[in-house]
Design an enzyme around this catalytic site. Structure first.
Site, PDB file in Angstrom:
ATOM      1  N   LEU A  12      10.486 -20.152  -4.714  1.00  0.00           N
ATOM      2  CA  LEU A  12       9.213 -19.455  -4.041  1.00  0.00           C
ATOM      3  C   LEU A  12       8.090 -20.447  -4.417  1.00  0.00           C
ATOM      4  CD1 LEU A  12       9.320 -16.951  -2.000  1.00  0.00           C
ATOM      5  CD2 LEU A  12       9.668 -15.327  -4.227  1.00  0.00           C
ATOM      6  N   SER A  68     -11.177  -7.023  -4.046  1.00  0.00           N
ATOM      7  CA  SER A  68     -12.416  -6.534  -4.797  1.00  0.00           C
ATOM      8  C   SER A  68     -12.801  -5.513  -4.744  1.00  0.00           C
ATOM      9  CB  SER A  68     -13.492  -7.778  -4.626  1.00  0.00           C
ATOM     10  OG  SER A  68     -13.056  -7.733  -2.670  1.00  0.00           O
ATOM     11  N   ASP A 115       1.407  -1.437   0.070  1.00  0.00           N
ATOM     12  CA  ASP A 115      -0.405   0.224  -0.183  1.00  0.00           C
ATOM     13  C   ASP A 115       0.754   1.332   0.083  1.00  0.00           C
ATOM     14  OD1 ASP A 115      -2.066   1.133  -0.092  1.00  0.00           O
ATOM     15  OD2 ASP A 115      -2.414   1.040   2.178  1.00  0.00           O
ATOM     16  N   ARG A 170       2.403  -4.793   5.950  1.00  0.00           N
ATOM     17  CA  ARG A 170       1.612  -3.571   5.340  1.00  0.00           C
ATOM     18  C   ARG A 170       2.186  -2.760   5.425  1.00  0.00           C
ATOM     19  NH1 ARG A 170      -5.312  -2.248   4.304  1.00  0.00           N
ATOM     20  NH2 ARG A 170      -4.693  -0.400   3.413  1.00  0.00           N
ATOM     21  N   HIS A 215       1.572   3.416  -9.300  1.00  0.00           N
ATOM     22  CA  HIS A 215       1.668   2.448  -9.188  1.00  0.00           C
ATOM     23  C   HIS A 215       3.220   1.344 -10.365  1.00  0.00           C
ATOM     24  CE1 HIS A 215      -1.828   1.944  -7.492  1.00  0.00           C
ATOM     25  NE2 HIS A 215      -2.692   3.192  -7.844  1.00  0.00           N
ATOM     26  N   TRP A 228       3.032   7.736  -2.679  1.00  0.00           N
ATOM     27  CA  TRP A 228       3.886   8.260  -3.369  1.00  0.00           C
ATOM     28  C   TRP A 228       3.829   9.200  -3.966  1.00  0.00           C
ATOM     29  CZ3 TRP A 228       6.654   7.205  -7.238  1.00  0.00           C
ATOM     30  CH2 TRP A 228       8.440   7.460  -7.104  1.00  0.00           C
ATOM     31  N   ILE A 271      -7.078  -4.724   8.140  1.00  0.00           N
ATOM     32  CA  ILE A 271      -6.824  -6.085   7.557  1.00  0.00           C
ATOM     33  C   ILE A 271      -7.064  -5.747   5.897  1.00  0.00           C
ATOM     34  CG2 ILE A 271      -7.076  -8.213   7.301  1.00  0.00           C
ATOM     35  CD1 ILE A 271      -5.409  -7.588   8.989  1.00  0.00           C
ATOM     36  N   GLU A 297       1.437 -13.161  12.773  1.00  0.00           N
ATOM     37  CA  GLU A 297       1.906 -11.584  13.333  1.00  0.00           C
ATOM     38  C   GLU A 297       1.558 -10.453  12.583  1.00  0.00           C
ATOM     39  OE1 GLU A 297       3.287 -11.857  16.306  1.00  0.00           O
ATOM     40  OE2 GLU A 297       2.580 -13.469  16.748  1.00  0.00           O
TER      41      GLU A 297
END
Ligand code: IPE
Ligand code: IPE
Ligand code: MG
Length: 257
Positions: A138, A73, A27, A195, A44, A32, A202, A214
């Site tokens: 990964l 969404s 976020d 975040r 972006h 920015w 959330i 965590e």
């Protein structure tokens, strides 16, 4: 080991840092850009570079899975032009990075309701997933048109279909049955949630899967987020004591056993 000891506590006993899965809400792109008097979409674009950096850093650090929230969404509520740019960027990033991801053994998958995407994007997603499906490095998950509530509703629908087919009795539906129908059921639940951008919420990300994760919040805006910030988050994580409902004393005993 008793059956009710969660897997991650079991790992603590062996002295390993049990950090297998990191989930990130990326976020702060818009702010920015705005601070630089640029359009939000420039943020972006800059954010894509951070994505590349963090994927590489997680690979180097031996993290097993990385889940990135790219588009919620609810993000369709944004101005049409911004949504369009985000879709274009998603396509371009997949197109540009597919080979590099594959060469680095990254296995990519996308979670979310993809029927809302254009056909070209849906095909691109399917192509990159197929190309990287057997990779052993990964596990990279991109959450796009994803919502935690969508995920839960989808699981409910899938379970209802199994009941209708006679595979399952309503009385058999427990947490394990629901969990098995959620996205990412095959991965360990996220150990660390990050975040960026300073908000402490959330925002309909992984609701079911973050139960014992965590949580780590940083004011750093996503386009500025780099390896150093990632290591700070990991360091903060290693200082936490995960108790999973036990007492601190019980956990210490398990660690020293
Ligand atoms: C995150 O940055 C990217 C997406 C939600 C797609 P934002 O665009 O939300 O940036 P801010 O929060 O407005 O600064
Ligand atoms: C969450 O960020 C979604 C993504 C980063 C993809 P938002 O910027 O959409 O969240 P809110 O609206 O501030 O809660
Ligand atoms: Mg935001």
């Amino acid at each position: 080991m008793s059956a009710d000891v969660p897997e991650n506590i079991a790992k603590l006993r062996r002295g390993a840092v049990p950090l297998r899965h990191i989930a990130i809400i990326m976020d702060g792109n818009g702010r920015w850009a705005q601070r630089r008097l640029m359009p939000r979409t420039a943020g972006h674009r800059a954010g894509v570079k951070s994505v590349r950096r963090v994927i590489e850093a997680c690979g180097q650090r031996g993290v097993e899975a990385l889940t990135l929230f790219a588009f919620s969404s609810e993000n369709w509520r944004r101005p049409r032009k911004e949504v369009g740019t985000l879709m274009d960027l998603f396509f371009t990033a997949l197109d540009d990075e597919a080979r590099n991801l594959h060469e680095n053994k990254v296995q990519l998958r996308v979670i979310g309701e993809r029927s809302a995407f254009g056909e070209r994007l849906r095909e691109k997603i399917a192509d990159v997933e197929a190309l990287t499906a057997n990779n052993t490095g990964l596990k990279l998950v991109i959450a796009a048109n994803y919502g935690g509530r969508w995920d839960i509703a989808r699981a409910a629908r899938r379970i209802a279909e199994r009941v209708r087919a006679g595979e399952l009795e309503p009385a058999d539906i427990d947490e394990a049955v629901v969990g098995a129908e959620m996205c990412l059921a095959d991965l360990p639940e996220p150990d660390l949630f990050i975040r960026t951008g300073g908000e402490q919420r959330i925002s309909n990300f992984l609701l079911w899967q973050l139960t014992y994760t965590e949580l780590y919040f940083t004011p750093v805006l996503w386009p500025d987020f780099n390896e150093k910030h990632l290591d700070e988050a990991i360091a903060a994580f290693t200082r936490r004591q995960r108790r999973f409902g036990h007492t601190g004393e019980q956990v210490e005993k398990l660690e020293n056993a």
